[in-house]
Structures are given as C-alpha cells and as structure tokens.
Write a protein that holds these residues in place. Structure first.
Motif, PDB file in Angstrom:
ATOM      1  N   ARG A 123      39.463  13.493 -15.943  1.00 37.76           N
ATOM      2  CA  ARG A 123      39.696  13.607 -17.372  1.00 37.76           C
ATOM      3  C   ARG A 123      39.485  12.279 -18.078  1.00 37.76           C
ATOM      4  N   SER A 124      39.689  11.186 -17.365  1.00 41.68           N
ATOM      5  CA  SER A 124      39.514   9.871 -17.978  1.00 41.68           C
ATOM      6  C   SER A 124      38.076   9.647 -18.446  1.00 41.68           C
ATOM      7  N   ASN A 125      37.118  10.241 -17.757  1.00 48.25           N
ATOM      8  CA  ASN A 125      35.720  10.131 -18.198  1.00 48.25           C
ATOM      9  C   ASN A 125      35.536  10.811 -19.552  1.00 48.25           C
ATOM     10  N   VAL A 126      36.072  12.005 -19.688  1.00 51.51           N
ATOM     11  CA  VAL A 126      35.960  12.748 -20.950  1.00 51.51           C
ATOM     12  C   VAL A 126      36.691  11.983 -22.051  1.00 51.51           C
ATOM     13  N   TYR A 127      37.851  11.432 -21.719  1.00 45.59           N
ATOM     14  CA  TYR A 127      38.610  10.631 -22.680  1.00 45.59           C
ATOM     15  C   TYR A 127      37.763   9.468 -23.201  1.00 45.59           C
ATOM     16  N   ARG A 128      37.083   8.782 -22.305  1.00 40.03           N
ATOM     17  CA  ARG A 128      36.249   7.635 -22.713  1.00 40.03           C
ATOM     18  C   ARG A 128      35.125   8.062 -23.643  1.00 40.03           C
ATOM     19  N   TRP A 129      34.550   9.219 -23.389  1.00 37.32           N
ATOM     20  CA  TRP A 129      33.471   9.705 -24.264  1.00 37.32           C
ATOM     21  C   TRP A 129      34.012  10.077 -25.637  1.00 37.32           C
ATOM     22  N   VAL A 130      35.097  10.837 -25.639  1.00 38.03           N
ATOM     23  CA  VAL A 130      35.684  11.309 -26.901  1.00 38.03           C
ATOM     24  C   VAL A 130      36.132  10.139 -27.767  1.00 38.03           C
ATOM     25  N   ASN A 131      36.641   9.095 -27.133  1.00 34.29           N
ATOM     26  CA  ASN A 131      37.140   7.933 -27.879  1.00 34.29           C
ATOM     27  C   ASN A 131      36.097   6.826 -28.012  1.00 34.29           C
ATOM     28  N   GLU A 132      34.855   7.161 -27.669  1.00 36.45           N
ATOM     29  CA  GLU A 132      33.707   6.280 -27.853  1.00 36.45           C
ATOM     30  C   GLU A 132      33.829   4.940 -27.140  1.00 36.45           C
ATOM     31  N   VAL A 133      34.525   4.951 -26.005  1.00 29.72           N
ATOM     32  CA  VAL A 133      34.619   3.764 -25.168  1.00 29.72           C
ATOM     33  C   VAL A 133      33.324   3.625 -24.369  1.00 29.72           C
ATOM     34  N   ARG A 134      32.782   4.762 -23.974  1.00 31.64           N
ATOM     35  CA  ARG A 134      31.559   4.804 -23.172  1.00 31.64           C
ATOM     36  C   ARG A 134      30.779   6.054 -23.556  1.00 31.64           C
ATOM     37  N   ASP A 135      29.463   5.925 -23.559  1.00 31.92           N
ATOM     38  CA  ASP A 135      28.598   7.080 -23.813  1.00 31.92           C
ATOM     39  C   ASP A 135      28.237   7.756 -22.492  1.00 31.92           C
ATOM     40  N   PRO A 136      28.201   9.087 -22.486  1.00 30.76           N
ATOM     41  CA  PRO A 136      27.715   9.763 -21.285  1.00 30.76           C
ATOM     42  C   PRO A 136      26.205   9.570 -21.178  1.00 30.76           C
ATOM     43  N   GLY A 137      25.715   9.503 -19.969  1.00 38.31           N
ATOM     44  CA  GLY A 137      24.278   9.431 -19.759  1.00 38.31           C
ATOM     45  C   GLY A 137      23.630  10.776 -20.067  1.00 38.31           C
ATOM     46  N   ALA A 138      22.324  10.801 -20.075  1.00 32.98           N
ATOM     47  CA  ALA A 138      21.591  12.022 -20.417  1.00 32.98           C
ATOM     48  C   ALA A 138      21.970  13.192 -19.517  1.00 32.98           C
ATOM     49  N   GLU A 139      22.113  12.935 -18.225  1.00 32.40           N
ATOM     50  CA  GLU A 139      22.485  14.006 -17.298  1.00 32.40           C
ATOM     51  C   GLU A 139      23.883  14.546 -17.620  1.00 32.40           C
ATOM     52  N   MET A 140      24.793  13.649 -17.979  1.00 28.32           N
ATOM     53  CA  MET A 140      26.150  14.073 -18.325  1.00 28.32           C
ATOM     54  C   MET A 140      26.163  14.876 -19.631  1.00 28.32           C
ATOM     55  N   VAL A 141      25.305  14.534 -20.569  1.00 29.58           N
ATOM     56  CA  VAL A 141      25.220  15.311 -21.815  1.00 29.58           C
ATOM     57  C   VAL A 141      24.819  16.749 -21.485  1.00 29.58           C
ATOM     58  N   LEU A 142      23.874  16.902 -20.577  1.00 25.73           N
ATOM     59  CA  LEU A 142      23.470  18.247 -20.164  1.00 25.73           C
ATOM     60  C   LEU A 142      24.613  18.978 -19.460  1.00 25.73           C
ATOM     61  N   GLN A 143      25.350  18.251 -18.630  1.00 24.91           N
ATOM     62  CA  GLN A 143      26.494  18.864 -17.954  1.00 24.91           C
ATOM     63  C   GLN A 143      27.595  19.223 -18.951  1.00 24.91           C
TER      64      GLN A 143
END
Length: 75
Positions: A30-50
């Motif tokens: 869940r920490s990965n999703v948290y980082r994306w939602v809070n703009e700490v880190r962007d997901p890579g292209a593959e993660m965007v598809l996932q």
C-alpha cells in the motif's frame, strides 16, 4: 511529477476506492500507492498500465476515468 498520482487520487476519491484495494489487486504494498497518490513518486509506464487494469477489476468506470484524466493531464 505526479500526473498519474493526481489522476489516481481523483479517481479513488470519486469512486470511493481505497489505496489498499488498489494495492491488493496489483499485488504490491500500500505504501507504493500512497507515494503515487501523494505525488512523492511517479509510477513507471508499466505500473500505470497495471493501475488501469487493477481499477478495471475494481470498477470499470473508475478505470476509464483514470485513463481519461491521465491522458488529458499529460497533453
């Protein structure tokens, strides 16, 4: 930074989907999703598809909205 995160945050709020639901569907922490939602880190292209695929399983309308918002924000 944060194009996917902004779109994801809006979709989660609009459709009442939790970060944990997305993480479980994607098989990630869940920490990965948290980082994306809070703009700490962007997901890579593959993660965007996932992300799109996970949202599709949870709520197809949310998935379509995520794609629409993401593509509109990066143009």
């Amino acid at each position: 930074m944060g194009q996917a995160g902004k779109a994801l945050r809006q979709v989660l709020e609009t459709y009442g989907i939790s970060q944990n639901q997305v993480a479980v569907k994607m098989g990630i922490g869940r920490s990965n999703v948290y980082r994306w939602v809070n703009e700490v880190r962007d997901p890579g292209a593959e993660m965007v598809l996932q992300l799109r695929d996970a949202l599709q399983e949870i709520n197809p309308d949310a998935s379509a909205e995520f794609v629409r918002l993401y593509l509109n924000k990066i143009q």
